[in-house]
Design a protein around this motif. Structure first.
Motif, PDB file in Angstrom:
ATOM      1  N   ALA A  11       0.853  -1.192   0.000  1.00 40.67           N
ATOM      2  CA  ALA A  11       0.000   0.000   0.000  1.00 40.67           C
ATOM      3  C   ALA A  11       0.888   1.242   0.000  1.00 40.67           C
ATOM      4  CB  ALA A  11      -0.904   0.003   1.227  1.00 40.67           C
ATOM      5  N   HIS A  12       0.556   2.166  -0.883  1.00 40.57           N
ATOM      6  CA  HIS A  12       1.283   3.440  -0.902  1.00 40.57           C
ATOM      7  C   HIS A  12       0.287   4.564  -1.168  1.00 40.57           C
ATOM      8  CE1 HIS A  12       1.157   2.482  -5.208  1.00 40.57           C
ATOM      9  NE2 HIS A  12       1.217   3.781  -5.393  1.00 40.57           N
ATOM     10  N   LYS A  13       0.670   5.740  -0.743  1.00 43.07           N
ATOM     11  CA  LYS A  13      -0.221   6.895  -0.841  1.00 43.07           C
ATOM     12  C   LYS A  13      -0.190   7.467  -2.255  1.00 43.07           C
ATOM     13  CE  LYS A  13      -2.822   9.576   1.755  1.00 43.07           C
ATOM     14  NZ  LYS A  13      -3.116   9.816   3.111  1.00 43.07           N
ATOM     15  N   ILE A  20      -3.702   0.030  -2.898  1.00 42.92           N
ATOM     16  CA  ILE A  20      -3.319  -1.277  -2.373  1.00 42.92           C
ATOM     17  C   ILE A  20      -3.221  -2.253  -3.537  1.00 42.92           C
ATOM     18  CG2 ILE A  20      -3.929  -3.096  -0.733  1.00 42.92           C
ATOM     19  CD1 ILE A  20      -6.027  -0.795   0.301  1.00 42.92           C
ATOM     20  N   HIS A  21      -2.032  -2.792  -3.737  1.00 42.47           N
ATOM     21  CA  HIS A  21      -1.801  -3.688  -4.872  1.00 42.47           C
ATOM     22  C   HIS A  21      -1.448  -5.083  -4.358  1.00 42.47           C
ATOM     23  CE1 HIS A  21       0.498  -4.562  -8.863  1.00 42.47           C
ATOM     24  NE2 HIS A  21      -0.662  -5.157  -8.812  1.00 42.47           N
ATOM     25  N   ILE A  22      -2.226  -6.072  -4.782  1.00 40.85           N
ATOM     26  CA  ILE A  22      -1.913  -7.470  -4.487  1.00 40.85           C
ATOM     27  C   ILE A  22      -1.316  -8.037  -5.771  1.00 40.85           C
ATOM     28  CG2 ILE A  22      -2.779  -9.723  -3.781  1.00 40.85           C
ATOM     29  CD1 ILE A  22      -5.075  -8.265  -2.341  1.00 40.85           C
ATOM     30  N   THR A  34      -5.832   4.809   6.610  1.00 38.73           N
ATOM     31  CA  THR A  34      -4.901   3.723   6.908  1.00 38.73           C
ATOM     32  C   THR A  34      -5.610   2.560   7.588  1.00 38.73           C
ATOM     33  OG1 THR A  34      -3.193   5.396   7.239  1.00 38.73           O
ATOM     34  CG2 THR A  34      -2.694   3.178   7.996  1.00 38.73           C
ATOM     35  N   ARG A  35      -6.506   2.860   8.490  1.00 36.03           N
ATOM     36  CA  ARG A  35      -7.175   1.791   9.232  1.00 36.03           C
ATOM     37  C   ARG A  35      -8.072   0.923   8.356  1.00 36.03           C
ATOM     38  NH1 ARG A  35     -10.771   5.830  12.763  1.00 36.03           N
ATOM     39  NH2 ARG A  35     -12.323   6.352  11.187  1.00 36.03           N
ATOM     40  N   VAL A  60      -0.074  -6.878   4.626  1.00 28.31           N
ATOM     41  CA  VAL A  60       0.053  -5.576   3.971  1.00 28.31           C
ATOM     42  C   VAL A  60       1.313  -4.851   4.458  1.00 28.31           C
ATOM     43  CG1 VAL A  60      -1.018  -3.334   3.584  1.00 28.31           C
ATOM     44  CG2 VAL A  60      -2.453  -5.371   3.774  1.00 28.31           C
ATOM     45  N   THR A  61       2.065  -4.339   3.512  1.00 30.53           N
ATOM     46  CA  THR A  61       3.238  -3.523   3.806  1.00 30.53           C
ATOM     47  C   THR A  61       2.975  -2.108   3.312  1.00 30.53           C
ATOM     48  OG1 THR A  61       4.694  -5.426   3.506  1.00 30.53           O
ATOM     49  CG2 THR A  61       5.711  -3.251   3.399  1.00 30.53           C
TER      50      THR A  61
END
Length: 131
Positions: A11-13, A20-22, A34-35, A60-61
């Motif tokens: 996950a990046h802003k 969020i990329h899987i 974030t939560r 998640v990182t």
């Protein structure tokens, strides 16, 4: 009991949103806070895999911007180098004190090096792992 499927997500802003990329599923979702990231990642994985959300575990990182991560890596490398230099300096200090102590008194060595007699004594008795 069915084994849960484990996946990794990054996950990046992006502006006001967390992207969020899987990678394993080649899918992306977003969260505004974030939560909410973990829940969104889990829901995405469950939807794509067509399973209940409790059948997947998504690790998640969070990633900082790449320029910040580059600076972080440099800072860590600088600290490592500083530790190496400090160890080298400590070893050399012990060697110098030992060498001078063969010809001079503790008081003379202290005055020559501009350190206390207590410090000279410490350096004379310290082993490499202690300095």
């Amino acid at each position: 009991m069915t084994r849960k499927r484990e996946l990794e997500a990054i996950a990046h802003k992006e502006g006001k949103w967390w992207e969020i990329h899987i990678h394993e599923l080649d899918r992306v979702t977003q969260a505004s806070r974030t939560r909410d990231i973990q829940g969104m990642a889990t829901d995405l994985a469950a939807t794509v895999l067509n399973v209940d959300p409790d059948q997947v575990i998504v690790h998640v990182t969070l990633r900082a911007p790449s320029d910040i991560m580059d600076r972080w890596a440099q800072a860590r490398a600088d600290l490592e180098k500083a530790q190496e230099l400090a160890a080298k300096g400590a070893a050399e200090s012990r060697d110098i004190v030992a060498e001078l102590s063969r010809e001079f008194t503790i008081t003379e060595v202290a005055r020559m090096l501009g350190i206390s007699t207590q410090r000279v004594s410490q350096l004379k008795t310290k082993k490499a792992s202690e300095a």
